[in-house]
Design an enzyme around this catalytic site. Structure first.
Site, PDB file in Angstrom:
ATOM      1  CB  SER B  54       8.511  -0.432  85.190  1.00  0.00           C
ATOM      2  OG  SER B  54       8.386  -1.801  85.493  1.00  0.00           O
ATOM      3  CB  VAL B  57      17.496  -2.068  92.770  1.00  0.00           C
ATOM      4  CG1 VAL B  57      17.774  -2.638  94.153  1.00  0.00           C
ATOM      5  CG2 VAL B  57      16.485  -2.930  92.042  1.00  0.00           C
ATOM      6  CE  LYS B  78      11.703  -4.924  91.265  1.00  0.00           C
ATOM      7  NZ  LYS B  78      11.375  -6.340  91.058  1.00  0.00           N
ATOM      8  CG  ASP B 172      12.898 -12.941  84.470  1.00  0.00           C
ATOM      9  OD1 ASP B 172      13.492 -13.338  83.451  1.00  0.00           O
ATOM     10  OD2 ASP B 172      12.907 -11.756  84.839  1.00  0.00           O
TER      11      ASP B 172
END
Lengths: 336, 584
Positions: B54, B57, B78, B172
């Site tokens: 979603s 960049v 971004k 992450d």
């Protein structure tokens, strides 16, 4: 390497005292230009003390917080004006220390000493601190820290009431729309907290301030051209009106044709998310059993359009409640 | 890329006018940093350098700062699509806050963020060499040399030490989120799913924030599901176990990232996602597989120190995984402190094309560089990233029927209300239901065009995102069960096929036997050998199927339990909701 002479471990009370002294000295030194090295040293010490307070309150990787230590710390903290000093001098601290201080203040808001929340009592007699915290939204450097502290302080019902009834409440309509996203969204989180947390207080505030509040809400937030302002506002409106404790306010809101028009315009917003949130408010207008004639009039005039709109109105994932609500709305409108 | 730059040119406003907004925010940011303006007009997007589910960049230049010809004028932006259903605003707010408050030389910090239409623009320092994922792909498909792996990992660990010390879990960690600047600086990025332990504790008022931070998934934006005001308390020991859990989860991902850097791809990536997912939850298979993978593809390529470090990270038991701080003292990282900053520049960056070249390569390959750039011309309001449109295609199609061009508020003796005067008068009469508003028409056509070109791409992307999203705990449960079932099925099918083949070879063997005895004597032993091998394979498969079945059963039992819990909660919710709803 362990020293031969272990210094006696400092008690929580010691740490709070040293923090307070450090903060006071910060004040003294800021005027006179006494040696930078010394100042640096003091600052390091202060930072360490604040960090130590944090580990007492939250525990650290190895140990969990000890209740007795937390109680001592809390008592000493609020025995004198440590909170005031910490808030006022926050801008002088470095980023990491600011974050630690914020977490300390946050934690202290719910520490109990002999089953009383000391922080709440302290704040009640020092309400001007809240003014300082709120105005922090106007200073980008400290907005996020003050904002986080503020949100913790309004956990206390009496403090939330103070903020709701203060003149500052109007300022939130500006803060929410600040161009800086992180600050604006922090302000909206606080705004939302103020208007949803303490049910009875909120209900009272909304009925006493209905006119100006919803005037501002409609014109500045719901009709804003800013996507995120609109989206957060319509969500918040739904949360407020759907709360049982706000039933009276809700009845008043859904009896106004002006409000209905705003909501109907939001229904056809280009954003799906806004449409869906708008629906959750719109359905209240439709479900109202005592619709004023002017509301009925608008609904009847737009009946075919509305029905066609709802026929194609779907959300991505299955939601029985949503479908049921939609059915209900369609039924109500068809029956008019 | 030239094309893109050309398209952007009209969006650029003259520097003189752009200076004004820049000055407006002069009291922001931290002291020594340059001030970045908070409006789209002050930036010119140069090219797309990355995209996610979603977000896209871009490399961009900050026009007001550009005149000073400093490198700080070049930024990465971004653009997060807030309208995408999976983006929840609380999560975005947390990310913005996290990025604003983190300050460490190995952590990517945002300059500023602001909204542009329904997108959030996060302006960040431009990291000239891109992500390690991209570096691997374009220069080191077989993995980086070990000393470089060590340098990158050591820098990443410093970032992790800092984050974990702050009570923040990244959640992450992967090569794609480790960025390198052209001077060799390494920074950890992307806090889209990161969580703060402290914030979790504090967010007592908003249950959704707490659950999201816990990884239980973000609640949808439906009011009825909100358990508003339910106090959310967490006992210290729970938080602690959570801290321990979360932080150690980062260490696990760090170990996987180490393998990713060493081999050029994460372990198990040769398997389809469903299987690798399965492997990750079945401990036995996974560990064996990793060891064998490490042994086969790089038997002597890596030092024992490396293997030891990785296996410490990949310990099944979270508690036994070392902390980031401890890991940093591991012998594997010993040499790193001696290496100068340009070690990576000389040994890695010199071997990969510039980020622009990489992008244009992707462009030629028809990789998902779409018409992202088109929107920016429209004055910035409905800007950038029509990308979301191919992922949200069904949405766009549906919208067509749904769009209403205007309501009739002023008929039947209703007073003319000022708020409705902006509605074109014509619409009052003709109810142009079938005419979607112009801007929508636009988006429709681009969306459709994209879809026609690559029919299934958007969906695939979405699936990918789903698999990657760790947040939706319940969702994940379902996905895992479904995937387990699918794998089980495919294994069963394979087993059947193998038995089938076995039977048939046995049959043909019989048939051959009828033809002549000499043939039999030649093929006999080889056939037998093959048969035995196949039988062994079948047995192995059967074993696997048995294991999997157990796994599925466990998973289903757990699911059932969860479902029951959810049902109970729903009941409470709906009773509350109906109470709130029945005002009539």
């Amino acid at each position: 390497m362990k020293g031969l002479f272990k210094s006696k471990p400092r008690t929580p009370v010691d740490i709070v005292r040293q923090t307070r002294e450090g903060l006071v000295q910060l004040d003294l030194h800021s005027g006179s230009r006494s040696g930078d090295a010394k100042r640096e040293e003091k600052m390091t010490e202060l930072s360490k003390n604040i960090r130590d307070m944090k580990s007492i309150l939250y525990g650290n990787g190895e140990s969990e917080p000890v209740t007795e230590a937390c109680v001592q710390l809390t008592q000493e903290f609020f025995r004198e004006n440590t909170l005031r000093l910490l808030i006022i001098h926050l801008p002088k601290l470095n980023l990491e220390t600011r974050k630690d201080a914020t977490q300390v203040v946050a934690n202290l808001q719910r520490q109990q000493v002999s089953s009383k929340i000391v922080a709440s009592e302290y704040l009640e007699s020092n309400k001007d601190l809240l003014d300082i915290l709120i105005l922090g939204y106007e200073n980008m450097d400290i907005a996020l820290h003050y904002g986080a502290m503020l949100r913790e302080c309004i956990r206390h019902q009496s403090i939330a009431r103070y903020v709701l009834e203060s003149e500052h409440m109007k300022k939130f309509f500006d803060y929410i729309q600040l161009p800086n996203f992180d600050i604006a969204s922090d302000a909206s989180a606080t705004f939302k907290e103020l208007l949803t947390r303490h049910k009875a207080t909120v209900a009272e505030f909304l009925s006493n301030n209905y006119d100006w509040f919803f005037e501002e809400f409609n014109s500045r937030l719901l009709s804003s051209t800013n996507y995120i302002t609109k989206r957060q506002a319509i969500k918040l409106l739904g949360d407020m009106l759907l709360d049982r404790s706000n039933a009276a306010v809700m009845m008043r809101y859904v009896s106004s044709k002006d409000n209905l028009m705003i909501l109907m315009n939001l229904l056809r917003d280009s954003s799906k998310n806004i449409q869906i949130e708008a629906f959750h408010v719109f359905k209240l207008f439709a479900a109202n059993k005592n619709k004023p004639p002017e509301v009925v009039n608008i609904l009847v005039t737009n009946r075919s359009k509305l029905l066609r709109f709802f026929a194609g109105f779907k959300i991505d994932k299955e939601d029985e409640q949503f479908e049921a609500d939609k059915e209900q709305v369609i039924k109500e409108i068809s029956a008019l | 890329m030239l094309r893109a730059a050309g398209l952007f040119a009209p969006a650029a406003s003259p520097p003189s006018s752009a200076m004004a907004p820049a000055n407006n925010v002069s009291n922001g940011g931290s002291e020594e940093e340059a001030r970045y303006p908070l409006n789209a007009e002050s930036y010119r997007l140069l090219c797309k350098i990355g995209s996610g589910v979603s977000a896209v960049v871009y490399k961009a230049v900050c026009l007001p700062l550009g005149s000073s010809s400093s490198s700080s004028a070049v930024v990465a932006i971004k653009a997060i699509d807030l309208e995408r259903s999976r983006v929840d605003l609380d999560g975005v707010r947390r990310e913005a806050k996290a990025m604003a408050l983190l300050s460490h030389r190995n952590v990517l910090r945002a300059h500023c963020s602001f909204t542009v239409g329904s997108h959030l623009w996060v302006v960040m320092p431009f990291m000239g060499a891109g992500s390690l994922h991209s570096i691997l792909r374009h220069g080191f498909p077989g993995g980086l040399p070990e000393p470089c792996v060590a340098v990158v990992l050591a820098e990443t660990l410093r970032a992790l030490c800092y984050l974990h010390g702050q009570g923040r879990i990244h959640r992450d960690i992967k090569a794609g989120n480790i960025l390198v600047d052209s001077d060799g600086a390494v920074k950890l990025a992307d806090f889209g799913v990161s969580a703060s332990i402290y914030e979790t504790m504090h967010a007592s008022a908003s249950a959704s924030a707490a659950t999201a931070a816990l990884g239980l998934g973000s609640s949808a934006s439906c009011c009825f599901n909100d358990v508003a005001g339910t106090p959310y308390w967490m006992a210290p020991e729970v938080i602690h176990s959570h801290v321990g859990y979360g932080i150690k989860a980062d260490i696990w991902s760090f170990g996987i990232t180490a393998l990713e850097l060493a081999h050029g791809r994460p372990p198990l990536s040769h398997l389809p996602p469903s299987k690798s997912m399965l492997m990750r939850i079945t401990s036995r298979v996974r560990l064996e597989d990793e060891e064998s993978a490490a042994a086969s593809s790089s038997s002597n390529k890596f030092s024992r120190a490396f293997k030891d470090m990785v296996s410490a990270c990949l310990c099944q038991e979270p508690a036994k995984r070392p902390s980031a701080e401890k890991l940093l003292r591991h012998p594997f990282f010993k040499a790193c402190s001696r290496r100068s900053k340009d070690f990576l520049v000389r040994n890695v960056l010199a071997a990969v094309p510039s980020i622009e070249e990489r992008c244009s390569k992707d462009d030629d390959a028809g990789n998902d560089l779409c018409g992202c750039v088109v929107g920016a011309r429209g004055g910035g309001a409905r800007c950038v990233s029509p990308c979301r449109r191919h992922a949200a295609d069904d949405d766009v199609v549906g919208v067509k029927n749904r769009r209403i061009s205007g309501w009739n508020f002023n008929e039947d003796n209703l007073e003319l209300d000022p708020t409705t005067t902006e509605e074109p008068a014509a619409e009052k009469r003709c109810v142009p239901f079938e005419n979607p508003v112009v801007e929508l028409d636009d988006s429709d056509s681009t969306g459709d065009g994209d879809r026609r070109r690559r029919p299934s791409h958007g969906d695939e992307d979405q699936d990918h995102g789903k698999a990657a999203e760790v947040v939706g705990f319940k969702e994940q449960q379902e996905v895992v069960t479904r995937k387990l079932m699918a794998v089980l099925q495919s294994l069963e099918m394979q087993r059947d096929m193998v038995t089938n083949v076995l039977e048939r070879t046995a049959g043909s063997f019989d048939g051959g036997g009828n033809g002549g005895a000499c043939g039999e004597s030649v093929t006999g032993p080889r056939q037998e050998e093959r048969e035995e091998m196949l039988l062994g394979y079948v047995r192995q498969l059967e074993h696997r199927v048995g294991d999997l079945r157990m796994e599925v059963e466990e998973e289903m039992a757990w699911n059932a339990r969860l479902e029951k819990m959810m049902l109970q909660e729903k009941e409470i919710n709906s009773s509350q909701a109906s109470a709130g709803n029945s005002f009539s």
